[in-house]
Write an enzyme that holds these catalytic residues in place. Structure first.
Site, PDB file in Angstrom:
ATOM      1  N   CYS A   1      -2.665  -4.816  -2.661  1.00  0.00           N
ATOM      2  CA  CYS A   1      -2.762  -5.086  -1.230  1.00  0.00           C
ATOM      3  C   CYS A   1      -2.335  -3.823  -0.499  1.00  0.00           C
ATOM      4  O   CYS A   1      -1.146  -3.467  -0.498  1.00  0.00           O
ATOM      5  CB  CYS A   1      -1.880  -6.256  -0.799  1.00  0.00           C
ATOM      6  SG  CYS A   1      -1.887  -6.506   1.001  1.00  0.00           S
TER       7      CYS A   1
ATOM      8  N   MET B   1      -8.608  -5.090   5.245  1.00  0.00           N
ATOM      9  CA  MET B   1      -7.685  -4.913   4.137  1.00  0.00           C
ATOM     10  C   MET B   1      -7.414  -3.416   3.958  1.00  0.00           C
ATOM     11  O   MET B   1      -8.319  -2.600   4.079  1.00  0.00           O
ATOM     12  CB  MET B   1      -8.282  -5.482   2.847  1.00  0.00           C
ATOM     13  CG  MET B   1      -8.709  -6.941   2.960  1.00  0.00           C
ATOM     14  SD  MET B   1     -10.320  -7.167   3.751  1.00  0.00           S
ATOM     15  CE  MET B   1     -11.416  -6.832   2.381  1.00  0.00           C
TER      16      MET B   1
END
Length: 395
Positions: free
Chosen positions: A103, A317
């Site tokens: 992430c 993201m």
């Protein structure tokens, strides 16, 4: 007889446009300090998954891909690194945690957590200035450098840095993703797993699309917005409220994953929800962001919309931003062509919440493209710290 709850030290943090529950590895119950069902069951219960209601009412998750995340940190096992960072993307309605990728947004919080929790040697932390935290990203086995501001010996979280997709300003944290492309043999091969900058991706029952399949930051499938009937200015509700569209994107993602060598059959895609990502690109144009702010064509190089865990992301993201920046730096990719087809070392793209700038250094070496690093700025802060509680028999 009911088993009482146990409490586990934890920190709830925002990093970039995501938030998640952070743990020190040695604070977890001993049986959950290793990969496997025990660890997964514990983290699922912390987040509140699986939740057939899709609300995460009985857990720390936020019922979106951006807020159903867990992080486990420990002193690094790698030389010349400070902290090992392991990321788990928790499914909302399934008993499943995807450990296949990073992430990028929560990376911004890793450095500050590591400093505040004794994972960075005291002599490496300045009284004032920037602390360089060397992160080993354990999911993808890559090095990330975080430059964390320090004031009076402590992490500075407040500031005037504004990040579209985040309501309030905070301190800027610059992140460097070193050598972000896949290594040979990792996730289907090198940066371009098929060896092509653009492929014809055949998706039975839907069509054949031009696609750039890239593994940089995170495996990503880029297609042109107009090829699937979109403009690139869409906001979340347009996609996420359309079950047929979501099914189409998931099918494209599955066939793209096979072509990238990430899975051998489309049936395996359901067990690999976090990777690859699928995104669509378009040339720059004016649009209204989700906050109501106008994004002007003059302020962006192209438009990008990306899906995460089966839904259109509210912003972008961090790992997909690395893929965007890398692809934009390489002439001939769909991303580069949407951005004007010129050589560039940085790109600013429009996403549903606003804009984001990411830089990348790409070079052609012996006929193969290589990227040394991608750079972007994020912010992070602690939202709550203390303990999370879970039933003692949940894992």
């Amino acid at each position: 007889m009911s088993v009482p709850q146990i409490k586990i030290p934890a920190t709830y943090m925002r990093g970039g446009t995501s938030k998640g529950v952070f743990f020190k590895l040695d604070d977890l119950p001993a049986t959950a300090q290793h990969a496997g069902a025990t660890r997964d069951n514990l983290l699922l219960r912390v987040i509140g998954s699986p939740d057939p209601y899709g609300k995460h009412t009985d857990g720390m998750g936020g019922a979106t891909s951006s807020t159903s995340k867990t992080v486990i940190l420990s002193k690094s096992s790698q030389p010349e690194h400070d902290v090992d960072y392991l990321f788990g993307q928790v499914a909302i309605d399934k008993a499943f945690i995807d450990w296949s990728g990073n992430c990028g947004n929560l990376t911004a919080a890793v450095g500050s957590f590591a400093i505040s929790n004794g994972l960075v040697a005291a002599e490496r932390i300045p009284e004032n200035g920037l602390c360089t935290v060397r992160i080993w990203q354990a999911n993808i086995k890559k090095t990330i450098i975080a430059h964390v501001p320090i004031t009076n010996g402590e992490v500075q979280e407040t500031g005037d840095f504004e990040l579209d997709g985040v309501t309030f300003a905070a301190a800027e944290v610059q992140i460097e993703f070193l050598d972000p492309a896949a290594d040979e043999g990792e996730g289907g091969g090198a940066m371009f797993p098929t060896g092509n900058l653009v492929d014809d991706l055949e998706v039975p029952g839907i069509g054949t699309f031009k696609a750039t399949l890239i593994n940089a930051g995170i495996p990503t499938i880029f297609i042109n917005a107009d090829a699937i009937g979109y403009t690139g200015t869409e906001l979340q509700d347009v996609i996420n409220g359309d079950a047929k569209a979501l099914a189409m994107f998931e099918t494209i993602r599955a066939y793209g994953a096979v072509k990238m060598g990430l899975i051998s059959d489309i049936s395996e895609a359901a067990a690999r929800q976090h990777t690859p990502k699928v995104a669509f690109v378009a040339p720059a144009k004016n649009y209204i962001s989700s906050s109501g702010k106008t994004v002007d064509i003059a302020d962006i190089d192209l438009l990008v919309r990306a899906l995460s865990m089966g839904k259109l992301h509210h912003a972008m993201m961090g790992t997909a931003a690395v893929a965007i920046g890398t692809a934009a730096a390489i002439p001939g990719t769909l991303v580069n062509l949407a951005a004007g087809g010129i050589e560039r070392q940085a790109v600013r793209f429009g996403h549903p919440s606003g804009t984001l700038r990411v830089g990348a250094e790409a070079k052609l070496i012996d006929g193969n493209w290589a990227v040394t690093k991608a750079i972007m700025s994020r912010s992070a802060r602690v939202l709550m710290e203390g303990w999370v509680r879970v039933p003692g028999d949940c894992f």
